[in-house]
Design a protein around this motif. Structure first.
Motif, short mmCIF file in Angstrom:
data_model
loop_
_atom_site.label_atom_id
_atom_site.label_comp_id
_atom_site.label_asym_id
_atom_site.label_seq_id
_atom_site.Cartn_x
_atom_site.Cartn_y
_atom_site.Cartn_z
N SER A 161 24.67 0.04 -0.35
CA SER A 161 23.54 1.04 -0.15
C SER A 161 23.02 1.61 -1.45
CB SER A 161 23.63 1.82 0.90
OG SER A 161 24.78 3.01 0.61
N ASP A 162 23.69 1.99 -2.14
CA ASP A 162 23.02 2.59 -3.73
C ASP A 162 21.87 1.56 -4.24
OD1 ASP A 162 22.34 4.35 -5.66
OD2 ASP A 162 24.54 3.33 -7.11
N VAL A 163 20.90 0.86 -3.35
CA VAL A 163 20.08 0.69 -4.44
C VAL A 163 19.10 1.17 -5.22
CG1 VAL A 163 18.29 -1.00 -3.47
CG2 VAL A 163 19.40 -0.86 -1.97
N PRO A 164 18.44 0.97 -6.86
CA PRO A 164 17.56 1.14 -8.05
C PRO A 164 16.31 1.43 -7.20
CG PRO A 164 19.01 -0.64 -8.64
CD PRO A 164 18.83 -1.18 -6.84
N VAL A 165 16.14 1.87 -6.24
CA VAL A 165 14.41 1.33 -6.13
C VAL A 165 13.91 1.85 -7.03
CG1 VAL A 165 12.66 2.22 -4.25
CG2 VAL A 165 14.59 1.85 -3.25
N ASP A 166 14.16 3.73 -8.36
CA ASP A 166 13.34 3.49 -9.32
C ASP A 166 13.26 2.85 -10.41
OD1 ASP A 166 12.57 6.29 -7.43
OD2 ASP A 166 13.80 7.28 -8.27
N LEU A 167 14.31 2.25 -10.52
CA LEU A 167 14.47 0.60 -11.40
C LEU A 167 13.00 0.27 -11.18
CD1 LEU A 167 15.54 0.57 -14.51
CD2 LEU A 167 17.90 -0.22 -13.48
N MET A 168 13.45 -0.57 -9.67
CA MET A 168 12.52 -1.51 -10.25
C MET A 168 11.11 -1.18 -9.56
SD MET A 168 14.19 -2.47 -5.72
CE MET A 168 16.42 -3.84 -6.04
N ARG A 169 11.12 0.01 -9.13
CA ARG A 169 9.16 0.63 -9.19
C ARG A 169 8.49 0.53 -10.96
NH1 ARG A 169 10.04 4.45 -5.40
NH2 ARG A 169 8.68 3.07 -3.68
N ALA A 170 9.34 1.00 -11.49
CA ALA A 170 9.36 0.92 -12.74
C ALA A 170 9.03 -0.55 -13.37
CB ALA A 170 10.86 1.44 -13.99
N LYS A 171 10.42 -1.46 -13.40
CA LYS A 171 10.24 -2.69 -13.77
C LYS A 171 9.04 -3.04 -13.82
CE LYS A 171 13.66 -2.39 -16.20
NZ LYS A 171 13.10 -2.77 -17.81
N VAL A 172 8.50 -3.27 -12.00
CA VAL A 172 7.49 -3.85 -11.19
C VAL A 172 6.05 -3.19 -12.48
CG1 VAL A 172 6.09 -4.23 -9.32
CG2 VAL A 172 8.47 -4.47 -9.07
N MET A 173 6.13 -1.65 -12.02
CA MET A 173 4.88 -1.20 -13.04
C MET A 173 4.93 -1.28 -14.39
SD MET A 173 3.22 -0.12 -10.28
CE MET A 173 2.47 0.61 -10.85
N GLU A 174 5.98 -1.78 -14.80
CA GLU A 174 5.78 -1.89 -16.70
C GLU A 174 5.41 -3.14 -16.80
OE1 GLU A 174 10.03 -3.51 -19.40
OE2 GLU A 174 9.68 -1.40 -18.61
#
Length: 71
Positions: free
Chosen positions: A54-67
């Motif tokens: 349940s520990d999903v790295p959503v902030d990391l995912m968003r940062a990588k997509v935006m990058e």
């Protein structure tokens, strides 16, 4: 100018980040959901299913997509 008759507008396109429709909706005070948020939501759910975490790295995912989209 076209009027938007709902309280929220979602668009599945994620490049460009803000489409004309989303800009119009935001300008009219509507809540908006971009394709990036839909994409990240799907990725987060898949991560949970495959990792059984349940520990999903959503902030990391968003940062990588935006990058990636900024290139």
């Amino acid at each position: 100018m076209q009027r938007i008759h709902s309280s929220a507008v979602a668009k599945a396109i994620y490049n460009p980040l803000e489409t004309r429709l989303l800009a119009m909706a935001r300008g009219s005070g509507k809540a908006t959901v971009s394709g990036v948020e839909m994409f990240i939501g799907q990725a987060a759910e898949q991560f949970k299913q495959f990792s059984r975490s349940s520990d999903v790295p959503v902030d990391l995912m968003r940062a990588k997509v935006m990058e990636r989209l900024s290139k």
